[in-house]
Design an enzyme around this catalytic site. Structure first.
Site, mmCIF file in Angstrom:
data_model
loop_
_atom_site.group_PDB
_atom_site.id
_atom_site.type_symbol
_atom_site.label_atom_id
_atom_site.label_comp_id
_atom_site.label_asym_id
_atom_site.label_seq_id
_atom_site.Cartn_x
_atom_site.Cartn_y
_atom_site.Cartn_z
ATOM 1 N N ASN A 1 0.882 -1.174 0.000
ATOM 2 C CA ASN A 1 0.000 0.000 0.000
ATOM 3 C C ASN A 1 0.919 1.224 0.000
ATOM 4 O O ASN A 1 1.520 1.559 1.020
ATOM 5 C CB ASN A 1 -0.871 -0.045 1.246
ATOM 6 C CG ASN A 1 -2.094 0.841 1.208
ATOM 7 O OD1 ASN A 1 -2.716 1.059 2.232
ATOM 8 N ND2 ASN A 1 -2.468 1.354 0.054
ATOM 9 N N ASN B 1 -6.491 10.503 -0.327
ATOM 10 C CA ASN B 1 -6.607 9.386 -1.262
ATOM 11 C C ASN B 1 -6.136 9.818 -2.644
ATOM 12 O O ASN B 1 -5.988 11.012 -2.926
ATOM 13 C CB ASN B 1 -8.051 8.903 -1.330
ATOM 14 C CG ASN B 1 -8.543 8.365 -0.001
ATOM 15 O OD1 ASN B 1 -7.926 7.497 0.595
ATOM 16 N ND2 ASN B 1 -9.663 8.896 0.470
ATOM 17 N N CYS C 1 -5.167 6.148 8.076
ATOM 18 C CA CYS C 1 -4.576 5.142 7.196
ATOM 19 C C CYS C 1 -3.588 4.307 8.003
ATOM 20 O O CYS C 1 -2.567 4.831 8.466
ATOM 21 C CB CYS C 1 -3.869 5.806 6.019
ATOM 22 S SG CYS C 1 -3.016 4.648 4.948
ATOM 23 N N GLY C 2 -3.896 3.031 8.179
ATOM 24 C CA GLY C 2 -3.053 2.176 8.997
ATOM 25 C C GLY C 2 -1.688 1.911 8.400
ATOM 26 O O GLY C 2 -0.666 1.970 9.093
ATOM 27 N N ASN D 1 -12.105 5.032 9.701
ATOM 28 C CA ASN D 1 -12.675 4.958 8.360
ATOM 29 C C ASN D 1 -13.803 3.932 8.379
ATOM 30 O O ASN D 1 -13.736 2.949 9.119
ATOM 31 C CB ASN D 1 -11.621 4.503 7.334
ATOM 32 C CG ASN D 1 -10.538 5.534 7.103
ATOM 33 O OD1 ASN D 1 -10.782 6.724 7.218
ATOM 34 N ND2 ASN D 1 -9.348 5.076 6.792
ATOM 35 N N HIS E 1 -15.925 0.703 7.152
ATOM 36 C CA HIS E 1 -15.577 -0.535 6.461
ATOM 37 C C HIS E 1 -16.786 -1.448 6.349
ATOM 38 O O HIS E 1 -17.530 -1.638 7.323
ATOM 39 C CB HIS E 1 -14.455 -1.267 7.192
ATOM 40 C CG HIS E 1 -13.161 -0.533 7.180
ATOM 41 N ND1 HIS E 1 -12.259 -0.641 6.139
ATOM 42 C CD2 HIS E 1 -12.616 0.352 8.060
ATOM 43 C CE1 HIS E 1 -11.210 0.134 6.397
ATOM 44 N NE2 HIS E 1 -11.404 0.746 7.547
ATOM 45 N N GLU F 1 -10.632 0.313 -1.655
ATOM 46 C CA GLU F 1 -10.621 1.515 -0.820
ATOM 47 C C GLU F 1 -11.260 2.691 -1.549
ATOM 48 O O GLU F 1 -10.959 2.943 -2.720
ATOM 49 C CB GLU F 1 -9.181 1.881 -0.438
ATOM 50 C CG GLU F 1 -8.506 0.837 0.445
ATOM 51 C CD GLU F 1 -7.221 1.363 1.037
ATOM 52 O OE1 GLU F 1 -7.266 2.353 1.796
ATOM 53 O OE2 GLU F 1 -6.152 0.793 0.735
ATOM 54 N N ARG F 2 -12.115 3.388 -0.844
ATOM 55 C CA ARG F 2 -12.753 4.569 -1.430
ATOM 56 C C ARG F 2 -11.670 5.572 -1.807
ATOM 57 O O ARG F 2 -10.740 5.843 -1.052
ATOM 58 C CB ARG F 2 -13.742 5.200 -0.433
ATOM 59 C CG ARG F 2 -13.126 5.614 0.876
ATOM 60 C CD ARG F 2 -14.124 6.278 1.811
ATOM 61 N NE ARG F 2 -13.451 6.698 3.038
ATOM 62 C CZ ARG F 2 -14.029 7.403 3.999
ATOM 63 N NH1 ARG F 2 -15.295 7.772 3.886
ATOM 64 N NH2 ARG F 2 -13.359 7.742 5.078
ATOM 65 N N CYS G 1 -4.677 -2.849 3.313
ATOM 66 C CA CYS G 1 -5.343 -1.749 4.016
ATOM 67 C C CYS G 1 -5.234 -2.018 5.508
ATOM 68 O O CYS G 1 -5.736 -3.035 6.000
ATOM 69 C CB CYS G 1 -6.810 -1.635 3.595
ATOM 70 S SG CYS G 1 -7.734 -0.353 4.487
ATOM 71 N N GLY G 2 -4.584 -1.124 6.231
ATOM 72 C CA GLY G 2 -4.363 -1.310 7.664
ATOM 73 C C GLY G 2 -5.632 -1.227 8.480
ATOM 74 O O GLY G 2 -5.923 -2.109 9.296
ATOM 75 N N THR G 3 -6.411 -0.161 8.284
ATOM 76 C CA THR G 3 -7.672 -0.047 9.032
ATOM 77 C C THR G 3 -8.634 -1.146 8.605
ATOM 78 O O THR G 3 -9.419 -1.651 9.419
ATOM 79 C CB THR G 3 -8.316 1.339 8.824
ATOM 80 O OG1 THR G 3 -8.548 1.565 7.432
ATOM 81 C CG2 THR G 3 -7.456 2.443 9.392
ATOM 82 N N GLY G 4 -8.567 -1.550 7.333
ATOM 83 C CA GLY G 4 -9.410 -2.637 6.852
ATOM 84 C C GLY G 4 -9.059 -3.958 7.521
ATOM 85 O O GLY G 4 -9.946 -4.744 7.882
#
Length: 273
Positions: free
Chosen positions: A15, A70, A79-80, A156, A158, A207-208, A216-219
């Protein structure tokens, strides 16, 4: 030469982000036109190319601040993978000499701890804060198939969807459609997850503002929360993504999620804008 801006290209599990110090942005006189600047820099054929831009700056309430954009120029709250890159950059460029410090983000203050490989930062552990489980059984129909969504907010939003085979999941089609769904007025990141066993899951993410990304970290955090809540998996899970792996720990007693993973410097340079 025109207006020049120093930057670092970095990635966490594939990422990738352009890291820029706030002073460099001010120097270009383009601070009020960030949308166009971000899109130009993130464009992979005519710019540097990345999933987004992260700006590192000063903070009155934390050790440093992080602003994330983004690839389409929209603002992301958190953003993780990006915060790990920012943490490595901040220490190795002497913006802070601390090995554990706080970062002000649009999703609140996050605390990071550096892990070293010899003299360099190899990985970063991040206190990602408390998840908010908004819904666990949202029904969503797409192309004649019913999907069950677990809606988790990690700073964020999800939409987590469990499937038998993540490789064949319609990640881009569903992710793009869900991002404009009335249930998600601010858009949403969509994760397709396959549970391998109690300690391992496989994940693909849309990711939007960026489309399908390598990680994706937060994902990853949102998916582990959903796994624990829906399927009673272990609370410490290896998340396997196309770009690499993250170790996510969900402390249910404190309702806090911890993320640990790599942060990699690809190259540094100067762009003429």
């Amino acid at each position: 030469m025109g207006r020049c801006m120093r930057f670092a290209k970095m990635h966490g599990c594939g990422n990738d982000y352009v890291i820029v110090e706030e002073a460099e942005i001010k120097k270009t006189n383009l601070k009020n036109n960030m949308n166009e600047l971000v899109k130009m820099i993130c464009e992979r054929r005519r710019g540097i190319g990345s999933d987004g831009i992260i700006i590192i700056g000063q903070s009155d309430i934390a050790d440093i601040s992080m602003k994330m954009y983004n690839a389409d120029g929209s603002v992301g709250k958190m953003c993780g993978n990006g915060i790990r890159c920012l943490a490595k950059y901040a220490f190795e460029n002497k913006i802070t000499i601390k090995t554990a410090f706080s970062v002000e983000t649009d999703a609140g203050i996050k605390n990071v701890k550096l892990r070293f490989n010899n003299l360099f930062v190899g990985s970063v552990r991040v206190d990602m804060g408390s998840p908010v489980i908004k819904e666990t059984g949202m029904k969503y129909m797409y192309d004649g198939k019913m999907y069950i969504i677990t809606n988790v907010d990690m700073g964020n939003p999800h939409a987590v969807i469990f499937v038998d085979d993540v490789d064949s999941a319609p990640v881009c089609a569903v992710g793009n459609h869900l991002c404009s769904h009335p249930s998600f007025p601010e858009g949403v990141n969509t994760e397709f997850v396959t549970i391998v066993d109690s300690n391992n899951i496989r994940l693909r993410v849309w990711e939007r503002g960026s489309g399908e990304t390598m990680a994706c970290g937060t994902g990853a955090c949102a998916c582990v929360v959903a796994c624990v809540e829906k399927y009673s998996t272990d609370k410490c899970i290896n998340v396997h993504m196309p770009g690499g792996n993250l170790l996510i720990e969900y402390n249910t007693k404190e309702n806090v999620v911890y993320m640990e993973g790599e942060a990699v410097l690809v190259y540094e340079g100067i762009i003429n804008i």
